[in-house]
Write a protein that holds these residues in place. Structure first.
Motif, PDB file in Angstrom:
ATOM      1  N   SER A 180       0.767  -1.390   0.474  1.00 62.45           N
ATOM      2  CA  SER A 180       0.025   0.327   0.176  1.00 62.45           C
ATOM      3  C   SER A 180       0.807   1.176   0.041  1.00 62.45           C
ATOM      4  CB  SER A 180      -1.213  -0.243   1.437  1.00 62.45           C
ATOM      5  OG  SER A 180      -0.337   0.020   2.542  1.00 62.45           O
ATOM      6  N   LYS A 181       1.844   1.416   0.766  1.00 62.90           N
ATOM      7  CA  LYS A 181       2.942   2.337   0.177  1.00 62.90           C
ATOM      8  C   LYS A 181       2.499   3.602   1.235  1.00 62.90           C
ATOM      9  CE  LYS A 181       5.716   0.083  -2.897  1.00 62.90           C
ATOM     10  NZ  LYS A 181       6.715   0.048  -2.705  1.00 62.90           N
ATOM     11  N   ILE A 182       1.452   3.118   2.243  1.00 65.55           N
ATOM     12  CA  ILE A 182       1.290   4.000   3.297  1.00 65.55           C
ATOM     13  C   ILE A 182       2.248   4.133   4.700  1.00 65.55           C
ATOM     14  CG2 ILE A 182      -0.978   4.538   5.762  1.00 65.55           C
ATOM     15  CD1 ILE A 182      -2.636   3.105   3.521  1.00 65.55           C
ATOM     16  N   ASP A 183       2.078   5.459   4.402  1.00 66.08           N
ATOM     17  CA  ASP A 183       3.524   5.519   6.217  1.00 66.08           C
ATOM     18  C   ASP A 183       3.172   5.314   7.763  1.00 66.08           C
ATOM     19  OD1 ASP A 183       4.620   7.198   4.093  1.00 66.08           O
ATOM     20  OD2 ASP A 183       4.243   8.933   4.839  1.00 66.08           O
ATOM     21  N   LEU A 184       3.493   4.616   8.088  1.00 65.63           N
ATOM     22  CA  LEU A 184       3.753   3.845   9.118  1.00 65.63           C
ATOM     23  C   LEU A 184       4.462   4.513  10.273  1.00 65.63           C
ATOM     24  CD1 LEU A 184       2.778   1.247  10.936  1.00 65.63           C
ATOM     25  CD2 LEU A 184       4.204   0.267   9.923  1.00 65.63           C
ATOM     26  N   VAL A 185       3.629   5.633  10.914  1.00 65.45           N
ATOM     27  CA  VAL A 185       3.796   5.719  12.043  1.00 65.45           C
ATOM     28  C   VAL A 185       4.153   5.353  13.673  1.00 65.45           C
ATOM     29  CG1 VAL A 185       3.645   8.293  13.656  1.00 65.45           C
ATOM     30  CG2 VAL A 185       3.347   8.307  11.297  1.00 65.45           C
ATOM     31  N   VAL A 186       5.258   5.500  13.962  1.00 66.37           N
ATOM     32  CA  VAL A 186       5.498   4.884  15.902  1.00 66.37           C
ATOM     33  C   VAL A 186       6.051   5.493  16.674  1.00 66.37           C
ATOM     34  CG1 VAL A 186       6.112   3.155  16.353  1.00 66.37           C
ATOM     35  CG2 VAL A 186       5.634   2.527  14.285  1.00 66.37           C
TER      36      VAL A 186
END
Length: 362
Positions: A180-186
């Motif tokens: 999906s190339k969606i940014d994963l924020v952690v």
């Protein structure tokens, strides 16, 4: 703060080796998992919904079968048979066999009738002529049965999709999240952030590194998740509390949780100053709460409001939630109909021009 002596203990944290070098941890309150939440998809009009009942391969096979049926009818019409079978195709109104033609005229007539029968049956339209040969009748009867089955399945599937729409999730596994190339924020200091950052590039978790982002602004986190700009990863229970807070603001589930977990078996406890005498006392209290089931009951009570948000989205669609059809749902069909009208107009103009040219030559 605990390390500097400004606080005796903190709220819940994942118990990791690195953190144990700085502070002590109580016995685990519970064992949790790392998960990801993202904006919950909504029921929206689908312009191409009329082609969704079948996959691309099935549509290709249907069109290929129609072409094959047309070819079979064409061959059967041209191949000479005994006189007892008749000569081809008759008029449905008069039931009389049409006069025999020869040359290209016969070929064109045969092609027109063969393609017409194939398409009319497929589209469920009536035909103004019928075959007089027994072989053609058998072939056309088989094709009529096939198209009847295809049409019935198509109509029932479209109806089922309208009654209970299929909601497609942007992702529901780590592989789909990567695609999906969606940014994963952690949170940057969390064990999850370190695990992803330190994983090898070829591993399943390591493939998330290009999408990994540290949380820059906590104030906009909720808005970014709700708008679908980012996916948010962390310990499951804090994520559930965030989903609960979102639901309390609007009365609806704003996010969904990815089914596949990033990591499992995270011991969660309270951080205490190293060597603090409070540890034994707090451990004793936690054990009593855990063994009596009070801790688990408190957690269930806190999160019972979001049980619906954790169910599969298709299972949470009630009769009141089913979206009514809008004009946008018919844009695809109207566009196809308009394209057919334009094509038919061009064919009509071409036939007129062709007729005019023939008359001029005469």
């Amino acid at each position: 703060m605990v390390r500097r002596g400004e606080a005796a203990l903190t709220s819940v944290f994942a118990d990791t080796y690195e953190r144990r070098q700085l502070v002590d941890f109580t016995v685990p309150l519970f064992v949790d998992e790392s998960a990801v939440i993202y904006k919950r998809p909504e029921l929206e009009p689908d312009i191409f919904g009329f082609v969704k009942p079948f996959t691309g391969l099935i549509w290709l096979l249907i069109f290929a079968s129609s072409a094959a049926a047309s070819l079979i009818f064409f061959i059967l019409y041209l191949v000479p048979f005994s006189a007892s079978e008749g000569t081809g195709l008759g008029d449905a109104s008069s039931r009389r066999v049409r006069p025999q033609t020869s040359g290209w005229s016969k070929v064109i007539t045969s092609l027109e009738k063969s393609v017409g029968w194939s398409l009319y049956c497929l589209l469920g339209q009536s035909v103004l002529w019928f075959p007089t040969r027994m072989t053609l009748r058998i072939a056309l009867g088989v094709w009529l049965l096939i198209t009847f089955i295809i049409g019935t399945v198509y109509r029932s599937t479209v109806k089922a999709m309208l009654i209970l729409p299929l909601v497609r999730l942007p992702f529901d596994s780590i592989d789909q999240l990567v695609e999906s190339k969606i940014d994963l924020v952690v949170f940057q200091g969390t064990a999850l952030y370190k695990e992803i950052s330190n994983s090898a590039n070829g591993t399943k978790i390591g493939r998330l590194k290009p999408q990994l982002r540290s949380l820059a602004d906590e104030q906009t986190l909720l808005d970014q998740v709700s708008s679908g700009k980012i996916a948010y990863g962390g310990i499951k229970i804090p994520l559930l509390h965030l989903m609960r807070y979102q639901r309390s603001l609007t009365g609806k589930c704003q996010s969904y949780m990815m089914t596949e977990r990033l990591f499992k078996s995270h011991p969660i406890g309270l951080a205490i100053t190293k060597g603090s005498p409070l540890k034994k006392k707090v451990d004793k209290i936690i054990r009593r709460l855990r063994e009596s089931g009070i801790l688990e009951q408190m957690l269930k009570f806190e999160l019972k409001e979001i049980s619906q948000c954790l169910s599969p989205i298709s299972a949470t669609i009630s009769s009141d939630d089913i979206r009514q059809l809008s004009l946008k749902d018919f844009y695809g069909v109207f566009a196809l109909y308009g394209a057919g009208l334009i094509l038919a107009t061009w064919v009509f103009v071409f036939e007129i021009l062709l007729k005019m040219l023939k008359e001029e030559k005469r």
